[in-house]
Motif scaffolding. Structure first.
Motif, short mmCIF file in Angstrom:
data_model
loop_
_atom_site.label_atom_id
_atom_site.label_comp_id
_atom_site.label_asym_id
_atom_site.label_seq_id
_atom_site.Cartn_x
_atom_site.Cartn_y
_atom_site.Cartn_z
N PRO A 57 25.49 -3.61 62.36
CA PRO A 57 26.17 -2.92 61.26
C PRO A 57 25.85 -1.43 61.28
CG PRO A 57 24.26 -4.12 60.42
CD PRO A 57 24.36 -4.43 61.89
N VAL B 13 30.55 -7.17 56.62
CA VAL B 13 29.13 -6.99 56.91
C VAL B 13 28.32 -7.56 55.75
CG1 VAL B 13 27.31 -5.32 57.39
CG2 VAL B 13 29.63 -4.92 58.25
N ASN C 153 30.85 -3.58 61.40
CA ASN C 153 30.17 -4.19 62.53
C ASN C 153 30.72 -3.64 63.83
OD1 ASN C 153 28.24 -6.02 61.49
ND2 ASN C 153 29.85 -7.47 60.94
N LYS D 108 25.65 -7.68 67.71
CA LYS D 108 26.46 -7.24 66.57
C LYS D 108 25.59 -6.38 65.67
CE LYS D 108 29.29 -10.25 65.04
NZ LYS D 108 29.84 -11.45 64.37
N GLU E 133 29.84 -3.89 68.24
CA GLU E 133 29.16 -4.76 69.21
C GLU E 133 28.76 -3.95 70.42
OE1 GLU E 133 30.38 -8.43 72.08
OE2 GLU E 133 31.03 -8.58 69.99
#
Length: 274
Positions: free
Chosen positions: A35, A15, A26, A33, A28
């Motif tokens: 963090p 990250v 990270n 995406k 999704e």
């Protein structure tokens, strides 16, 4: 929650964002995406409203009551999101706590860096895998836990619990990688170290406050054979969090693993730091 596991060990993409000394990972959601803080101290995964808008939401959810670093109780709502991915791992029908964006905006640090985040990846997800978290090169690897014969040193009692040796005594602490600094609770024996008093700002999801706290100058502990010294620890005059089985002395946080590598595998009740 349903999990589609991936059989190989996965090095996850580092990250770029920095958030104090906290480990970030990270995830999704719907191709976005995002963090999040790798937070062993969060019993459930937490996201903010902006992150929720990027997710596909399944009907359901409920109102819950929780508390942050200040010990203040607050009400939040949960939602069930259709899917979250961590590398090739797919987690579906995940119930998450949803908070206002402002609750995860902690301002800026002393160097002017932004301390705003989108969420915490909690123990509800973390407990299902084996993790290698390097605070040397800021990388994270995740894999399926394989059953092994090993001494157990990682337990659960409202949050992860680890035994440490201090001055020849085995004592229990909570383990919270979502907190920047370790802290001690009312159970801790202050005669184990020199102390002084100072004002300190406590920041959490339940707000911030400046209070006068007793500070432990230095605390030497042994965890899994590793000798670690933590400096200038705050001792609060309350329990850090409620437990039912263990008398907990305090909270070991992200500073415990600073410039170290953490191996964590709850399925085998194992934690290891080097």
């Amino acid at each position: 929650m349903k999990i589609l596991y991936c059989t190989e060990t996965q090095p996850l993409e580092p990250v770029e964002k920095k958030l104090a000394n906290l480990p970030l990972i990270n995830v999704e959601i719907n191709g976005h995406k995002i963090p999040m803080v790798f937070d062993t101290g969060a019993s459930m995964t937490v996201i903010n409203q902006s992150m929720l808008k990027k997710a596909s939401v399944i009907s359901g959810g409920k109102e819950i009551v929780g508390a942050g670093n200040l010990g203040l109780k607050s009400k939040s709502n949960t939602k069930i999101i259709e899917e979250m991915r961590i590398g090739k791992i797919v987690i579906s029908e995940l119930e998450v706590i949803v908070v206002e964006d402002s609750a995860l905006d902690f301002g800026v640090d002393e160097e002017g860096n932004d301390l705003k985040i989108d969420g915490f990846l909690g123990w509800d997800v973390i407990q299902n895998f084996s993790w290698k978290v390097s605070r040397i090169d800021n990388t994270i690897e995740v894999s399926i836990s394989e059953q092994v014969e090993t001494d157990k040193n990682l337990f659960w009692d409202n949050m992860p619990i680890v035994p440490v040796i201090i001055a020849g005594k085995e004592l229990y602490f909570g383990f919270d990688t979502g907190n920047t600094e370790s802290m001690l609770g009312s159970n801790f024996d202050v005669t184990l170290s020199k102390t002084h008093w100072e004002k300190e700002q406590i920041i959490g999801i339940d707000g911030r406050a400046e209070i006068e706290v007793e500070k432990i100058d230095a605390l030497k502990l042994n965890l899994c054979g590793s000798e670690i010294q933590l400096n200038n620890l705050s001792k609060l005059d309350r329990d850090i969090f409620p437990t039912t089985k263990y008398t907990v002395q305090g909270l070991l946080a992200a500073d415990l693993i600073e410039n170290k590598v953490l191996w964590l595998d709850y399925q085998n009740n194992k934690i290891f730091i080097r």
